[in-house]
Design an enzyme around this catalytic site. Structure first.
Site, PDB file in Angstrom:
ATOM      1  N   LYS A   1      70.842  55.349 -27.049  1.00 36.53           N
ATOM      2  CA  LYS A   1      70.445  54.373 -28.085  1.00 36.53           C
ATOM      3  C   LYS A   1      71.275  53.097 -27.947  1.00 36.53           C
ATOM      4  CE  LYS A   1      71.381  57.454 -31.185  1.00 36.53           C
ATOM      5  NZ  LYS A   1      71.518  58.293 -32.405  1.00 36.53           N
TER       6      LYS A   1
ATOM      7  N   THR B   1      70.693  49.528 -42.581  1.00 40.61           N
ATOM      8  CA  THR B   1      70.503  50.310 -41.356  1.00 40.61           C
ATOM      9  C   THR B   1      71.069  51.728 -41.483  1.00 40.61           C
ATOM     10  OG1 THR B   1      72.598  49.467 -40.513  1.00 40.61           O
ATOM     11  CG2 THR B   1      70.612  48.245 -39.902  1.00 40.61           C
TER      12      THR B   1
ATOM     13  N   GLY C   1      71.220  55.388 -41.566  1.00 44.74           N
ATOM     14  CA  GLY C   1      70.288  56.483 -41.248  1.00 44.74           C
ATOM     15  C   GLY C   1      69.388  56.252 -40.056  1.00 44.74           C
ATOM     16  N   THR C   2      69.623  55.197 -39.286  1.00 43.10           N
ATOM     17  CA  THR C   2      68.736  54.941 -38.129  1.00 43.10           C
ATOM     18  C   THR C   2      68.746  56.102 -37.127  1.00 43.10           C
ATOM     19  OG1 THR C   2      70.566  53.713 -37.135  1.00 43.10           O
ATOM     20  CG2 THR C   2      68.790  52.412 -38.100  1.00 43.10           C
ATOM     21  N   GLY C   3      69.956  56.572 -36.795  1.00 42.99           N
ATOM     22  CA  GLY C   3      70.070  57.607 -35.761  1.00 42.99           C
ATOM     23  C   GLY C   3      69.403  58.909 -36.191  1.00 42.99           C
ATOM     24  N   CYS C   4      69.648  59.299 -37.452  1.00 41.08           N
ATOM     25  CA  CYS C   4      69.070  60.554 -37.972  1.00 41.08           C
ATOM     26  C   CYS C   4      67.552  60.448 -38.005  1.00 41.08           C
ATOM     27  CB  CYS C   4      69.588  60.838 -39.381  1.00 41.08           C
ATOM     28  SG  CYS C   4      71.378  60.885 -39.482  1.00 41.08           S
TER      29      CYS C   4
HETATM   30  N1  LIG Z   1      69.295  46.052 -35.706  1.00 37.95           N
HETATM   31  C1  LIG Z   1      68.375  46.867 -35.163  1.00 37.95           C
HETATM   32  N2  LIG Z   1      67.095  46.425 -35.022  1.00 37.95           N
HETATM   33  C2  LIG Z   1      66.153  47.232 -34.466  1.00 37.95           C
HETATM   34  N3  LIG Z   1      66.385  48.482 -34.030  1.00 37.95           N
HETATM   35  C3  LIG Z   1      67.638  48.976 -34.147  1.00 37.95           C
HETATM   36  C4  LIG Z   1      68.695  48.193 -34.722  1.00 37.95           C
HETATM   37  N4  LIG Z   1      69.832  48.972 -34.748  1.00 37.95           N
HETATM   38  C5  LIG Z   1      69.480  50.161 -34.215  1.00 37.95           C
HETATM   39  N5  LIG Z   1      68.171  50.159 -33.840  1.00 37.95           N
HETATM   40  C6  LIG Z   1      67.430  51.292 -33.245  1.00 37.95           C
HETATM   41  O1  LIG Z   1      67.587  52.401 -34.125  1.00 37.95           O
HETATM   42  C7  LIG Z   1      67.715  53.604 -33.381  1.00 37.95           C
HETATM   43  C8  LIG Z   1      69.044  54.263 -33.706  1.00 37.95           C
HETATM   44  O2  LIG Z   1      70.046  53.595 -32.974  1.00 37.95           O
HETATM   45  P1  LIG Z   1      71.556  53.428 -33.390  1.00 37.95           P
HETATM   46  O3  LIG Z   1      72.244  52.959 -32.162  1.00 37.95           O
HETATM   47  O4  LIG Z   1      71.663  52.608 -34.620  1.00 37.95           O
HETATM   48  O5  LIG Z   1      71.903  54.933 -33.748  1.00 37.95           O
HETATM   49  P2  LIG Z   1      73.118  55.528 -34.509  1.00 37.95           P
HETATM   50  O6  LIG Z   1      74.308  54.655 -34.340  1.00 37.95           O
HETATM   51  O7  LIG Z   1      73.226  56.936 -34.043  1.00 37.95           O
HETATM   52  O8  LIG Z   1      72.680  55.514 -36.010  1.00 37.95           O
HETATM   53  P3  LIG Z   1      73.543  56.098 -37.240  1.00 37.95           P
HETATM   54  O9  LIG Z   1      74.475  55.044 -37.633  1.00 37.95           O
HETATM   55  O10 LIG Z   1      72.508  56.411 -38.248  1.00 37.95           O
HETATM   56  O11 LIG Z   1      74.269  57.315 -36.724  1.00 37.95           O
HETATM   57  C9  LIG Z   1      67.542  53.190 -31.924  1.00 37.95           C
HETATM   58  O12 LIG Z   1      66.190  53.317 -31.574  1.00 37.95           O
HETATM   59  C10 LIG Z   1      67.979  51.733 -31.914  1.00 37.95           C
HETATM   60  O13 LIG Z   1      67.449  50.998 -30.833  1.00 37.95           O
HETATM   61  C1  LIG Z   2      75.822  63.626 -43.229  1.00 42.85           C
HETATM   62  C2  LIG Z   2      75.635  62.513 -42.259  1.00 42.85           C
HETATM   63  N1  LIG Z   2      75.075  62.781 -41.065  1.00 42.85           N
HETATM   64  C3  LIG Z   2      74.874  61.795 -40.168  1.00 42.85           C
HETATM   65  C4  LIG Z   2      75.231  60.488 -40.472  1.00 42.85           C
HETATM   66  C5  LIG Z   2      74.958  59.425 -39.416  1.00 42.85           C
HETATM   67  O1  LIG Z   2      75.694  58.342 -39.431  1.00 42.85           O
HETATM   68  C6  LIG Z   2      75.824  60.236 -41.732  1.00 42.85           C
HETATM   69  N2  LIG Z   2      76.204  58.985 -42.107  1.00 42.85           N
HETATM   70  N3  LIG Z   2      75.993  61.268 -42.603  1.00 42.85           N
END
Ligand SMILES: Nc1ncnc2c1ncn2[C@@H]1O[C@H](COP(=O)(O)OP(=O)(O)OP(=O)(O)O)[C@@H](O)[C@H]1O
Ligand SMILES: Cc1ncc(CO)c(N)n1
Length: 269
Positions: free
Chosen positions: A175, A210, A212-215
């Site tokens: 990502k 932003t 929760g994007t990763g989850c």
């Molecule tokens: N500012 C943004 N605009 C558009 N897409 C984004 C942006 N930030 C993240 N993404 C997308 O969101 C998804 C999750 O990526 P990110 O790198 O934020 O994950 P993460 O850090 O694991 O998230 P979290 O903080 O929830 O754990 C990917 O598909 C990424 O390309």
């Molecule tokens: C419980 C939990 N899982 C995953 C994330 C991802 O950043 C978070 N902020 N909290």
């Protein structure tokens, strides 16, 4: 009678409802699947950060998992916050007996920089958990922590994926959301199995909501795999879903608000 595909999340609870188990279940519902949960830890969390975290005993994690899998069954599994070495090892062992696709999101720290995984658990993530994954979905910080590869430009994501694939997942989805603007075209992720390469590109949304994007991405991926998509199809659909959720993210609390897991139902953006 219609039975929706069954998707299980093994993750931590986010009391604020933006990430963790709550994000996973909402995303699974939005994508037409039946979401189920194995809670690994409870966090006191809001838009400002993580105020506290309490891990469950391995026995409680094992019991929840067996309750779900032995009766209901699963069409896909997704893992998120696993907190400690003991829980990483426990979950890896449980997943080794699952035939359904597994998405491993190797959650390390929250958006606010709060640790969600003990540093002592990294060896178990490398040595046991990642090998159970059909797809592993690390962000760039997790890549650096797990492999030592630092991604500064889009092209570095290839080396990152190769290093993650060494630990045994079938596919790596790197990502690139954390890549600084100017170092990538939009928000770009790389999906590869070492042979095929798919660049997932979306517009960058710089509203600050932003959380929760990763989850959301990992859960959407699991939901689509449960519905029978191939990994590249599921990843493209998940990327589209998280991009829409980000565009519809909203203010909540005084800090970073959540993405909108239900954006499609609400007809936004
Ligand atoms: N500012 C943004 N605009 C558009 N897409 C984004 C942006 N930030 C993240 N993404 C997308 O969101 C998804 C999750 O990526 P990110 O790198 O934020 O994950 P993460 O850090 O694991 O998230 P979290 O903080 O929830 O754990 C990917 O598909 C990424 O390309
Ligand atoms: C419980 C939990 N899982 C995953 C994330 C991802 O950043 C978070 N902020 N909290």
């Amino acid at each position: 009678m219609h039975t929706p595909p069954r998707v299980l999340t093994v993750a931590g609870s986010d009391s604020g409802g933006g990430a963790g188990i709550q994000a996973d279940l909402k995303t699974m519902l939005a994508l037409g699947t039946h979401g189920m949960s194995v809670v690994t830890a409870v966090t006191a969390q809001n838009s400002l950060g993580v105020q506290g975290a309490w891990e469950l005993p391995a026995e409680a994690v094992r019991a929840q998992f067996r309750s779900v899998v032995d009766d209901i069954g699963v069409d896909a599994v997704k893992t998120g916050m696993l907190s400690s070495a003991v829980l990483v090892e426990t979950v890896a062992e449980l997943l080794a007996g699952v035939r359904a696709p597994v998405v491993v999101d190797p959650v390390g720290v929250s958006k606010h920089g709060d640790a969600l995984l003990a540093p002592t658990a990294l060896d178990a993530v490398r040595g046991a958990l990642l090998a159970t994954a059909t797809v592993a979905t690390p962000n760039l910080d997790e890549v650096a922590q797990l492999t030592g590869v630092r991604v500064e430009e889009e092209a570095d994501m290839r080396r990152a994926a190769a290093a993650i694939l060494e630990f045994g997942p079938r596919w790596a989805l790197i990502k690139g959301g954390h890549l600084a603007a100017g170092h990538a075209e939009g928000a770009v992720d790389l999906l590869t199995d070492g042979t095929e390469e798919h660049w997932l590109r979306g517009p960058r949304h710089d509203n600050r909501h932003t959380h929760g994007t990763g989850c959301t991405l990992a859960s959407a991926l699991a939901a689509r795999l449960a519905k029978g998509d191939t990994v590249p199809q599921a990843a493209a659909a998940a990327k589209e879903y998280v991009t829409g959720a980000l565009a519809a993210g909203f203010r909540l609390g005084a800090g970073i608000g959540p993405v909108d897991h239900g954006w499609r139902r609400r007809g936004t953006p």
